[in-house]
Design a protein around this motif. Sequence first.
Motif, PDB file in Angstrom:
ATOM      1  N   LEU A  79       2.855   2.543  -5.582  1.00 43.54           N
ATOM      2  CA  LEU A  79       1.905   3.171  -6.506  1.00 43.54           C
ATOM      3  C   LEU A  79       1.263   2.138  -7.431  1.00 43.54           C
ATOM      4  N   ILE A  80       2.050   1.164  -7.867  1.00 46.69           N
ATOM      5  CA  ILE A  80       1.511   0.099  -8.724  1.00 46.69           C
ATOM      6  C   ILE A  80       0.492  -0.733  -7.951  1.00 46.69           C
ATOM      7  N   LEU A  81       0.816  -1.075  -6.707  1.00 41.11           N
ATOM      8  CA  LEU A  81      -0.115  -1.853  -5.883  1.00 41.11           C
ATOM      9  C   LEU A  81      -1.383  -1.069  -5.587  1.00 41.11           C
ATOM     10  N   ASN A  82      -1.245   0.243  -5.468  1.00 42.49           N
ATOM     11  CA  ASN A  82      -2.412   1.104  -5.293  1.00 42.49           C
ATOM     12  C   ASN A  82      -3.328   1.000  -6.510  1.00 42.49           C
ATOM     13  N   ASN A  83      -2.741   1.044  -7.698  1.00 40.76           N
ATOM     14  CA  ASN A  83      -3.528   0.916  -8.928  1.00 40.76           C
ATOM     15  C   ASN A  83      -4.186  -0.455  -9.026  1.00 40.76           C
ATOM     16  N   TRP A  84      -3.456  -1.470  -8.627  1.00 39.32           N
ATOM     17  CA  TRP A  84      -3.990  -2.841  -8.669  1.00 39.32           C
ATOM     18  C   TRP A  84      -5.198  -2.983  -7.761  1.00 39.32           C
ATOM     19  N   TYR A  85      -5.095  -2.450  -6.552  1.00 40.03           N
ATOM     20  CA  TYR A  85      -6.168  -2.595  -5.566  1.00 40.03           C
ATOM     21  C   TYR A  85      -7.366  -1.712  -5.890  1.00 40.03           C
ATOM     22  N   ARG A  99      -6.589   4.160 -17.173  1.00 40.28           N
ATOM     23  CA  ARG A  99      -5.430   3.447 -16.646  1.00 40.28           C
ATOM     24  C   ARG A  99      -5.426   2.015 -17.173  1.00 40.28           C
ATOM     25  N   PRO A 100      -4.252   1.427 -17.382  1.00 35.87           N
ATOM     26  CA  PRO A 100      -4.177   0.092 -17.985  1.00 35.87           C
ATOM     27  C   PRO A 100      -4.849  -0.993 -17.160  1.00 35.87           C
ATOM     28  N   THR A 101      -4.998  -0.758 -15.852  1.00 40.94           N
ATOM     29  CA  THR A 101      -5.706  -1.717 -15.014  1.00 40.94           C
ATOM     30  C   THR A 101      -7.197  -1.732 -15.344  1.00 40.94           C
ATOM     31  N   VAL A 102      -7.706  -0.591 -15.798  1.00 39.65           N
ATOM     32  CA  VAL A 102      -9.129  -0.471 -16.155  1.00 39.65           C
ATOM     33  C   VAL A 102      -9.362  -0.953 -17.579  1.00 39.65           C
ATOM     34  N   PRO A 107      -2.731  -6.927 -17.703  1.00 41.38           N
ATOM     35  CA  PRO A 107      -3.541  -7.782 -16.827  1.00 41.38           C
ATOM     36  C   PRO A 107      -3.257  -7.519 -15.349  1.00 41.38           C
ATOM     37  N   LEU A 108      -4.282  -7.658 -14.523  1.00 42.00           N
ATOM     38  CA  LEU A 108      -4.136  -7.370 -13.101  1.00 42.00           C
ATOM     39  C   LEU A 108      -3.092  -8.267 -12.426  1.00 42.00           C
ATOM     40  N   LYS A 109      -2.978  -9.508 -12.876  1.00 45.91           N
ATOM     41  CA  LYS A 109      -1.965 -10.399 -12.300  1.00 45.91           C
ATOM     42  C   LYS A 109      -0.564  -9.879 -12.588  1.00 45.91           C
ATOM     43  N   VAL A 110      -0.390  -9.329 -13.781  1.00 51.28           N
ATOM     44  CA  VAL A 110       0.903  -8.763 -14.157  1.00 51.28           C
ATOM     45  C   VAL A 110       1.181  -7.504 -13.332  1.00 51.28           C
ATOM     46  N   VAL A 111       0.148  -6.697 -13.141  1.00 49.94           N
ATOM     47  CA  VAL A 111       0.287  -5.470 -12.346  1.00 49.94           C
ATOM     48  C   VAL A 111       0.704  -5.822 -10.920  1.00 49.94           C
ATOM     49  N   LEU A 112       0.044  -6.810 -10.332  1.00 48.18           N
ATOM     50  CA  LEU A 112       0.379  -7.244  -8.969  1.00 48.18           C
ATOM     51  C   LEU A 112       1.823  -7.721  -8.895  1.00 48.18           C
ATOM     52  N   TRP A 141       6.044   2.876   2.509  1.00 49.75           N
ATOM     53  CA  TRP A 141       5.397   1.846   1.667  1.00 49.75           C
ATOM     54  C   TRP A 141       4.211   1.223   2.390  1.00 49.75           C
ATOM     55  N   PHE A 142       4.411   0.791   3.623  1.00 49.10           N
ATOM     56  CA  PHE A 142       3.352   0.115   4.389  1.00 49.10           C
ATOM     57  C   PHE A 142       2.174   1.055   4.636  1.00 49.10           C
ATOM     58  N   THR A 143       2.480   2.306   4.982  1.00 50.79           N
ATOM     59  CA  THR A 143       1.428   3.282   5.245  1.00 50.79           C
ATOM     60  C   THR A 143       0.576   3.519   4.009  1.00 50.79           C
ATOM     61  N   TYR A 144       1.227   3.643   2.847  1.00 54.22           N
ATOM     62  CA  TYR A 144       0.501   3.938   1.612  1.00 54.22           C
ATOM     63  C   TYR A 144      -0.306   2.734   1.119  1.00 54.22           C
ATOM     64  N   VAL A 145       0.316   1.565   1.135  1.00 45.28           N
ATOM     65  CA  VAL A 145      -0.338   0.375   0.568  1.00 45.28           C
ATOM     66  C   VAL A 145      -1.434  -0.159   1.486  1.00 45.28           C
ATOM     67  N   PHE A 146      -1.118  -0.350   2.752  1.00 46.99           N
ATOM     68  CA  PHE A 146      -2.070  -1.006   3.650  1.00 46.99           C
ATOM     69  C   PHE A 146      -2.954  -0.016   4.419  1.00 46.99           C
ATOM     70  N   LEU A 147      -2.330   0.936   5.109  1.00 47.76           N
ATOM     71  CA  LEU A 147      -3.115   1.829   5.957  1.00 47.76           C
ATOM     72  C   LEU A 147      -3.943   2.823   5.151  1.00 47.76           C
ATOM     73  N   TYR A 148      -3.400   3.290   4.021  1.00 44.49           N
ATOM     74  CA  TYR A 148      -4.139   4.243   3.188  1.00 44.49           C
ATOM     75  C   TYR A 148      -5.001   3.525   2.159  1.00 44.49           C
ATOM     76  N   THR A 149      -4.373   2.825   1.222  1.00 39.13           N
ATOM     77  CA  THR A 149      -5.095   2.233   0.092  1.00 39.13           C
ATOM     78  C   THR A 149      -6.126   1.197   0.529  1.00 39.13           C
ATOM     79  N   MET A 150      -5.691   0.250   1.357  1.00 35.48           N
ATOM     80  CA  MET A 150      -6.547  -0.893   1.656  1.00 35.48           C
ATOM     81  C   MET A 150      -7.464  -0.690   2.861  1.00 35.48           C
ATOM     82  N   TRP A 151      -7.092   0.229   3.770  1.00 38.08           N
ATOM     83  CA  TRP A 151      -7.895   0.369   4.985  1.00 38.08           C
ATOM     84  C   TRP A 151      -8.716   1.653   5.044  1.00 38.08           C
ATOM     85  N   SER A 152      -8.083   2.819   4.939  1.00 30.50           N
ATOM     86  CA  SER A 152      -8.774   4.070   5.278  1.00 30.50           C
ATOM     87  C   SER A 152      -9.381   4.824   4.093  1.00 30.50           C
TER      88      SER A 152
END
Length: 305
Positions: A79-85, A99-102, A107-112, A141-152
């Motif tokens: 969920l944190i990586l989702n917010n970061w991305y 959200r604190p990322t906005v 800081p985004l580096k801290v969030v990552l 985790w992989f499905t949410y971070v990469f396949l959902y958040t970053m790809w689809s």
Amino acid sequence: MNKNEIPSTNNRKTPLLSASILIKDLKALLKAGVLAANVLPVFSGFWLALHFTGQSFADYWGLFLLTIIGSTMVMAGALILNNWYDVDIDTVMERTKNRPTVTGNIPLKVVLLMGVISTIIGFILLLLTTVEATIYGFIGWFTYVFLYTMWSKRRYTFNTIIGSVSGAVTPLIGWTAIESSLHIVPIVLFVILFIFQMPHTFAIAMKKCKEYSAAGVAMLPVVRGFAVTKVQIVVYVACLLPLPFFLAPLGTAFIVLATLFNIGWLAVSIGGFFTKNDLKWAHVVFLYSVNYITILFLLMVIVTI
């Protein structure tokens, strides 16, 4: 002393205020509501595995804590990586602009870094349970971070299907900490959670359609419209109807109550074809879905006590 000599504190944050802001930011960063909702199925899966293998919960406290804390940290990391991305999307959408990322409060580096550390610690703890539980945790985790958040998420309307997979593995994590997932109960729990998330997410997407459109997120109501989304909601809710009967070992009371909940949700969903206020109806569907899944998974525990 002249009033002009009194130091102003209007622009100064007190420690108490700063702490409250930090807590609020952390809750937003962790998506506390989503995180809490995902912990219950892990617990239910763990509890039911003990029940069906004839073992006592009191004998597995250590394993239970490793499972709950480990899975929670893995989910928190995702969920944190989702917010970061998604910071660019969150900047546009009204419901996420604080959200604190906005805001830049964190800081985004801290969030990552937080997302990566939480994920690593979570997987280490899960590895102390079983390899199978860790595998399911990784799939989620992989499905949410990469396949959902970053790809689809930004490209395809089937992003909801992919996101639903990540949420549906949670009871499998709990179950497989005790027993292999080759059992009808954890499989049905996975299917229930997978199907539930589709109308649940569609309802949210209808409520926030303008925001998703402005942010360029390919949610079904944005791309195909409300009429198609309403049909999809009814279809998915109808698919829930037979599932309680596959959980016959939980007893007649569970089957009857779960079926009544399913019929109630289907009635609410069909009401969308006759409503004059789509957004109000979508909110009702959303509220029903949240209460539905919470009550259902609590009921699974209650009937086996």
